[in-house]
Motif scaffolding. Structure first.
Motif, PDB file in Angstrom:
ATOM      1  N   HIS A  15       0.804  -1.223   0.000  1.00 44.97           N
ATOM      2  CA  HIS A  15       0.000   0.000   0.000  1.00 44.97           C
ATOM      3  C   HIS A  15       0.836   1.272   0.000  1.00 44.97           C
ATOM      4  O   HIS A  15       0.342   2.338   0.370  1.00 44.97           O
ATOM      5  CB  HIS A  15      -0.961  -0.027   1.196  1.00 44.97           C
ATOM      6  CG  HIS A  15      -1.795  -1.265   1.241  1.00 44.97           C
ATOM      7  ND1 HIS A  15      -2.850  -1.465   0.383  1.00 44.97           N
ATOM      8  CD2 HIS A  15      -1.709  -2.380   2.005  1.00 44.97           C
ATOM      9  CE1 HIS A  15      -3.402  -2.638   0.632  1.00 44.97           C
ATOM     10  NE2 HIS A  15      -2.720  -3.218   1.607  1.00 44.97           N
ATOM     11  N   LEU A  67       2.558   4.580  -1.371  1.00 41.02           N
ATOM     12  CA  LEU A  67       2.105   5.571  -2.346  1.00 41.02           C
ATOM     13  C   LEU A  67       3.174   5.867  -3.393  1.00 41.02           C
ATOM     14  O   LEU A  67       4.366   5.861  -3.092  1.00 41.02           O
ATOM     15  CB  LEU A  67       1.722   6.868  -1.634  1.00 41.02           C
ATOM     16  CG  LEU A  67       0.601   6.780  -0.605  1.00 41.02           C
ATOM     17  CD1 LEU A  67       0.382   8.136   0.047  1.00 41.02           C
ATOM     18  CD2 LEU A  67      -0.678   6.253  -1.212  1.00 41.02           C
ATOM     19  N   THR A  68       2.722   6.170  -4.587  1.00 44.19           N
ATOM     20  CA  THR A  68       3.609   6.608  -5.661  1.00 44.19           C
ATOM     21  C   THR A  68       3.756   8.127  -5.602  1.00 44.19           C
ATOM     22  O   THR A  68       2.977   8.813  -4.925  1.00 44.19           O
ATOM     23  CB  THR A  68       3.043   6.223  -7.033  1.00 44.19           C
ATOM     24  OG1 THR A  68       1.820   6.944  -7.234  1.00 44.19           O
ATOM     25  CG2 THR A  68       2.799   4.720  -7.134  1.00 44.19           C
ATOM     26  N   ASP A  98       2.912  10.346  -7.771  1.00 50.22           N
ATOM     27  CA  ASP A  98       1.670  11.006  -8.197  1.00 50.22           C
ATOM     28  C   ASP A  98       0.613  11.003  -7.100  1.00 50.22           C
ATOM     29  O   ASP A  98      -0.177  11.943  -7.000  1.00 50.22           O
ATOM     30  CB  ASP A  98       1.116  10.358  -9.467  1.00 50.22           C
ATOM     31  CG  ASP A  98       1.907  10.757 -10.701  1.00 50.22           C
ATOM     32  OD1 ASP A  98       2.611  11.789 -10.651  1.00 50.22           O
ATOM     33  OD2 ASP A  98       1.819  10.032 -11.707  1.00 50.22           O
ATOM     34  N   GLN A  99       0.584   9.978  -6.273  1.00 50.60           N
ATOM     35  CA  GLN A  99      -0.409   9.930  -5.195  1.00 50.60           C
ATOM     36  C   GLN A  99      -0.135  10.969  -4.112  1.00 50.60           C
ATOM     37  O   GLN A  99      -1.031  11.317  -3.355  1.00 50.60           O
ATOM     38  CB  GLN A  99      -0.481   8.523  -4.615  1.00 50.60           C
ATOM     39  CG  GLN A  99      -1.108   7.537  -5.584  1.00 50.60           C
ATOM     40  CD  GLN A  99      -1.015   6.108  -5.114  1.00 50.60           C
ATOM     41  OE1 GLN A  99       0.067   5.617  -4.784  1.00 50.60           O
ATOM     42  NE2 GLN A  99      -2.148   5.435  -5.080  1.00 50.60           N
ATOM     43  N   VAL A 127      -2.154  14.424  -4.546  1.00 50.81           N
ATOM     44  CA  VAL A 127      -3.581  14.465  -4.258  1.00 50.81           C
ATOM     45  C   VAL A 127      -3.815  15.301  -2.990  1.00 50.81           C
ATOM     46  O   VAL A 127      -3.062  15.176  -2.017  1.00 50.81           O
ATOM     47  CB  VAL A 127      -4.117  13.030  -4.057  1.00 50.81           C
ATOM     48  CG1 VAL A 127      -5.563  13.022  -3.637  1.00 50.81           C
ATOM     49  CG2 VAL A 127      -3.908  12.217  -5.325  1.00 50.81           C
ATOM     50  N   VAL A 155      -2.872  14.751   1.309  1.00 49.93           N
ATOM     51  CA  VAL A 155      -1.673  13.958   1.563  1.00 49.93           C
ATOM     52  C   VAL A 155      -0.497  14.922   1.726  1.00 49.93           C
ATOM     53  O   VAL A 155      -0.279  15.782   0.877  1.00 49.93           O
ATOM     54  CB  VAL A 155      -1.388  12.965   0.415  1.00 49.93           C
ATOM     55  CG1 VAL A 155      -0.160  12.128   0.738  1.00 49.93           C
ATOM     56  CG2 VAL A 155      -2.589  12.074   0.149  1.00 49.93           C
ATOM     57  N   LYS A 188      -1.899  11.121   5.581  1.00 51.55           N
ATOM     58  CA  LYS A 188      -2.978  11.129   4.599  1.00 51.55           C
ATOM     59  C   LYS A 188      -4.299  11.179   5.359  1.00 51.55           C
ATOM     60  O   LYS A 188      -4.513  10.432   6.316  1.00 51.55           O
ATOM     61  CB  LYS A 188      -2.914   9.852   3.752  1.00 51.55           C
ATOM     62  CG  LYS A 188      -4.017   9.721   2.747  1.00 51.55           C
ATOM     63  CD  LYS A 188      -3.901   8.393   2.002  1.00 51.55           C
ATOM     64  CE  LYS A 188      -5.074   8.225   1.058  1.00 51.55           C
ATOM     65  NZ  LYS A 188      -5.070   6.898   0.421  1.00 51.55           N
ATOM     66  N   LYS A 245       1.924   7.291   6.503  1.00 53.72           N
ATOM     67  CA  LYS A 245       2.350   6.643   5.268  1.00 53.72           C
ATOM     68  C   LYS A 245       3.847   6.881   5.044  1.00 53.72           C
ATOM     69  O   LYS A 245       4.424   7.826   5.583  1.00 53.72           O
ATOM     70  CB  LYS A 245       1.591   7.220   4.054  1.00 53.72           C
ATOM     71  CG  LYS A 245       0.092   7.045   4.075  1.00 53.72           C
ATOM     72  CD  LYS A 245      -0.366   5.630   3.910  1.00 53.72           C
ATOM     73  CE  LYS A 245      -0.102   5.066   2.546  1.00 53.72           C
ATOM     74  NZ  LYS A 245      -0.583   3.675   2.394  1.00 53.72           N
TER      75      LYS A 245
END
Length: 161
Positions: A44, A46-47, A49-50, A53, A56, A74, A84
């Motif tokens: 799980h 995050l990349t 790009d995430q 958002v 975050v 997040k 995260k």
């Protein structure tokens, strides 16, 4: 925030600049390190790009111009945040950076008015030190939260602030 770790010296924990190529490298290293720990549907992390958002926030630890760690928060729900991308690079593991990053994230969570911070982490031995760190900070086991489901590759922990 600056912290002085006994064996590391001065480490700065700062908001990540998502356009900094060092951040992309740090996150890619994190994803690569997670790959052998569980099947894809149970990882799980995050990349890059995430992190773009809304809801975050990512911080990085910098030591002598090198990024050596990261931590993120997040939004999960009202007053509930998820920890995260908690990571210390291999070159600085065991020197207190993980605790400094966790302390930073929890201070940010409290400052934002959060009432609870939860996390998902792995069950394999590679995560033993992380789980011990979370337990020492007061995190305790909980049910899956947010969009998570029970998973034999995951442990879910939470801390009421």
């Amino acid at each position: 925030m600056s912290a002085s770790l006994p064996t590391l010296g001065a480490v700065r924990v700062v908001p990540a600049d998502l356009h900094d190529p060092r951040v992309a490298v740090l996150l890619a290293e994190h994803l690569a390190e997670m790959e052998p720990t569980a099947p894809p549907e149970s990882r799980h992390a995050l990349t890059l790009d995430q992190f773009r958002v809304p809801g975050v926030r990512l911080w990085v630890a910098e030591l002598d111009g090198e990024l050596v760690g990261s931590v993120a928060l997040k939004e999960v729900g009202s007053g509930h945040l998820e920890l995260k991308t908690m990571r210390a690079s291999a070159s600085v593991r065991g020197l207190g950076l993980g605790r400094a990053l966790l302390t930073h994230a929890l201070a940010e969570a409290r400052a934002s008015g959060a009432r609870r911070v939860s996390l998902e982490t792995g069950v394999v031995p590679a995560f033993d030190a992380a789980r011990a760190l979370y337990a020492s900070a007061g995190f305790s086991p909980c049910e899956p939260f947010g969009s998570y489901h029970p998973d034999r590759h995951s442990v879910f922990l939470t801390l009421e602030l």
